[in-house]
Design a protein around this motif. Sequence first.
Motif, short mmCIF file in Angstrom:
data_model
loop_
_atom_site.label_atom_id
_atom_site.label_comp_id
_atom_site.label_asym_id
_atom_site.label_seq_id
_atom_site.Cartn_x
_atom_site.Cartn_y
_atom_site.Cartn_z
N THR A 155 -3.42 10.81 1.97
CA THR A 155 -4.05 9.47 1.94
C THR A 155 -4.78 8.93 3.09
O THR A 155 -3.77 8.71 3.96
CB THR A 155 -3.03 8.59 1.22
OG1 THR A 155 -2.25 9.10 0.13
CG2 THR A 155 -3.65 7.30 0.71
N LEU A 202 0.88 -1.28 -0.18
CA LEU A 202 -0.03 0.15 0.12
C LEU A 202 1.04 1.14 0.08
O LEU A 202 0.49 2.28 -0.83
CB LEU A 202 -0.90 0.22 1.22
CG LEU A 202 -2.08 -0.83 1.30
CD1 LEU A 202 -2.62 -1.32 2.46
CD2 LEU A 202 -3.22 0.06 0.27
N TYR A 259 -8.59 2.82 0.86
CA TYR A 259 -7.68 4.32 1.23
C TYR A 259 -8.02 4.93 -0.21
O TYR A 259 -8.05 4.62 -1.33
CB TYR A 259 -6.31 3.79 1.12
CG TYR A 259 -5.81 2.97 2.38
CD1 TYR A 259 -5.59 3.44 3.90
CD2 TYR A 259 -5.79 1.42 2.47
CE1 TYR A 259 -5.28 2.73 4.81
CE2 TYR A 259 -5.77 0.61 3.58
CZ TYR A 259 -5.44 1.49 4.68
OH TYR A 259 -5.24 0.59 5.94
N GLU A 293 2.57 1.63 -3.52
CA GLU A 293 1.72 2.23 -4.12
C GLU A 293 1.24 3.62 -4.27
O GLU A 293 1.41 4.39 -5.43
CB GLU A 293 0.31 1.35 -4.44
CG GLU A 293 -0.80 1.36 -5.65
CD GLU A 293 0.02 0.55 -6.73
OE1 GLU A 293 0.38 1.00 -7.61
OE2 GLU A 293 0.11 -0.92 -6.68
N ALA A 294 1.24 4.02 -3.03
CA ALA A 294 0.93 5.33 -2.67
C ALA A 294 2.47 6.32 -3.15
O ALA A 294 1.95 7.48 -3.58
CB ALA A 294 0.70 5.77 -1.19
N THR A 337 1.01 12.68 -12.38
CA THR A 337 0.81 12.77 -10.78
C THR A 337 0.66 14.26 -10.34
O THR A 337 1.42 14.88 -10.53
CB THR A 337 1.61 11.97 -9.86
OG1 THR A 337 1.58 10.45 -10.08
CG2 THR A 337 1.26 11.94 -8.44
N GLU A 387 -2.97 10.26 -9.24
CA GLU A 387 -2.49 10.17 -10.51
C GLU A 387 -3.47 10.52 -11.56
O GLU A 387 -4.77 9.83 -11.50
CB GLU A 387 -2.12 8.70 -10.97
CG GLU A 387 -1.42 8.41 -12.19
CD GLU A 387 -0.70 7.15 -12.14
OE1 GLU A 387 0.41 6.92 -11.68
OE2 GLU A 387 -1.43 6.20 -12.58
N ARG A 418 -6.64 2.50 -7.82
CA ARG A 418 -5.52 2.67 -6.98
C ARG A 418 -4.61 3.72 -7.02
O ARG A 418 -4.38 4.76 -6.28
CB ARG A 418 -4.89 1.35 -6.68
CG ARG A 418 -3.90 0.86 -7.72
CD ARG A 418 -3.65 -0.46 -7.25
NE ARG A 418 -2.60 -1.19 -8.35
CZ ARG A 418 -2.91 -1.50 -9.34
NH1 ARG A 418 -3.92 -1.41 -9.97
NH2 ARG A 418 -1.69 -2.08 -10.19
N TYR A 460 -4.71 6.95 -4.48
CA TYR A 460 -3.56 6.87 -3.42
C TYR A 460 -2.73 7.95 -3.57
O TYR A 460 -2.14 8.44 -2.91
CB TYR A 460 -2.80 5.62 -3.34
CG TYR A 460 -3.50 4.11 -3.07
CD1 TYR A 460 -4.67 4.04 -2.60
CD2 TYR A 460 -2.71 3.01 -3.31
CE1 TYR A 460 -5.47 2.95 -2.30
CE2 TYR A 460 -3.31 2.01 -2.95
CZ TYR A 460 -4.68 1.90 -2.35
OH TYR A 460 -5.10 0.65 -2.13
N ARG A 461 -2.42 8.31 -5.17
CA ARG A 461 -1.42 9.16 -5.07
C ARG A 461 -1.85 10.46 -6.26
O ARG A 461 -1.19 11.10 -6.84
CB ARG A 461 -0.25 8.81 -5.60
CG ARG A 461 -0.25 7.67 -6.97
CD ARG A 461 1.15 7.21 -7.29
NE ARG A 461 0.95 6.47 -8.45
CZ ARG A 461 0.56 5.27 -8.75
NH1 ARG A 461 0.59 4.46 -7.64
NH2 ARG A 461 0.44 4.66 -10.01
N GLY A 483 4.01 5.57 -5.56
CA GLY A 483 4.39 5.21 -6.97
C GLY A 483 5.83 4.50 -7.28
O GLY A 483 6.42 4.56 -8.08
#
Lengths: 352, 140
Positions: free
Chosen positions: B110, A98, B124, A101-102, B49, B19, B12, B16-17, A104
């Motif tokens: 996040t 996790l 998340y 992935e956050a 991102t 993107e 995801r 999460y980021r 990258g």
Amino acid sequence: MSSQHLMQPERAVGIIGYGSYIPMYRLSSTEVARVWSGGGRGPIKEKAVAGLDEDTVTIAMEAARNAVARAEIQADALRAIWVGSESPPYAVKPASTLVAEALGATPYLLAADFEFACKAGSEALQAALGLVGSRMGDYAMAIGADTAQGRPGDDLEYTASSGGSAFVVGPADLAVATLLGSLSYATDTPDFWRRAYQHYPRHGGRFTGEPAYFHHTQSAASRLMEELGMDPDDFEFAIFHQPNVKFPSRAARRLGFTAEQIDTGLLSNLIGNTYAGASLTGLSAVLDVAKPGDRILLVSFGSGAGSDAFVWEVTERITSRQDKAPRVTDYIRRRTEIDYALYVRYRGKLKT
Amino acid sequence: MDPKVVNDWRLRGQRYRLEGELCDHCGEAIFPPRDICPKCHEPAKTPQTLSGRGEVYTFSTIYSAPEGFEAYTPYTVALVKLEEGPIVTAQLTDVPPAEVQIGMPVEMVTRRLRTHGEEGTIVYGYKFRPASFWHASTQA
């Protein structure tokens, strides 16, 4: 028995980026004492409490982002992300993927969770030093993060808190702090444990002191300094695992360190015991203010039991990295006091 | 396979980021990613991102939450205008509803969005919090 216990990788390595995260909610010791002891105060001033939408993974993610910002690398250059914790949100399913992935950082990397009570994060740091030191990869990340829980009314409830720190390990010529040497010391000592499927840990009361915390931290620290030919006078800073204020202060004094050497990295009075994040967040707070040439001793402790000890030397690169992410003191200042009732809600202690 | 799990998995990168995509034709920043630029209608497939920095465009505080979010009430949902241009809908976190203001600078974090019951997955994703806490304090 071998006379050499010091661990030094073939390639010189160090910390090239670091970062922390501490949740904003604070529960004071006097509030816990009001509910459970009819008043008085506890062993620390207050502890950090994770909010409703936070857990070990979200804490690790923010600490990891801060570490990558300071490392000034692309996250996909990391060949490993290892999360050490005793409170991962899943029993099966890694926290590390996790986090990867956050950031990258996927998919070409090692990702796993480490477990060794409060030293799970420093164990991951030792492994990261080995991975980079052996040239299996140029960059690896180690994280220690927890949302620790004490049984309501137990001594641990005054201190068990939430927070964490992350470190990017890389070649020494890029480091903000180079590794001079490390050493690990572990035995089977049942001072604290949590059985599978149990919500709260059990501990051995006073047994957690001399045979557990003090024996392991002092043995690891004194042996590492001896094998490196160093004394407490050689260090600007020392950080010890901090389940409270008393234990690290006493261990430091016995080893010959002064209050000035440990004050900067001793955060438990203000944020509690962040378990796998505790000594590592102390290191992060020290790096926030360290100057080139400073030497730092870091000694973790995990119940069960063991200690990892590290000696770092700060490089001139530290100065330009300290402001690339929030400092530990920024997170400590960002605080909202909560009462015991809100704490019970935030930490899921009510059956609904 | 539970379709909710598969859907969460597909999202995801954006969750999460943040993107999104960058339109190679007109330079528009696109979020969430949709492969066709909403501005010039040309194909847009270059992932980008986003910084996560933006400001509150407007907001509403939720007291009666949809299924899966009941445990978090009261919470604030905002339209956040990102500095790259897109406006995203997200929860605000680490801020009491009474302190939220239009134009407030925010940054992406996040956090847990919800869980699929006691035994299901934990979802998340991005939320936004006040951005001022450390820039201001390091200058002080």
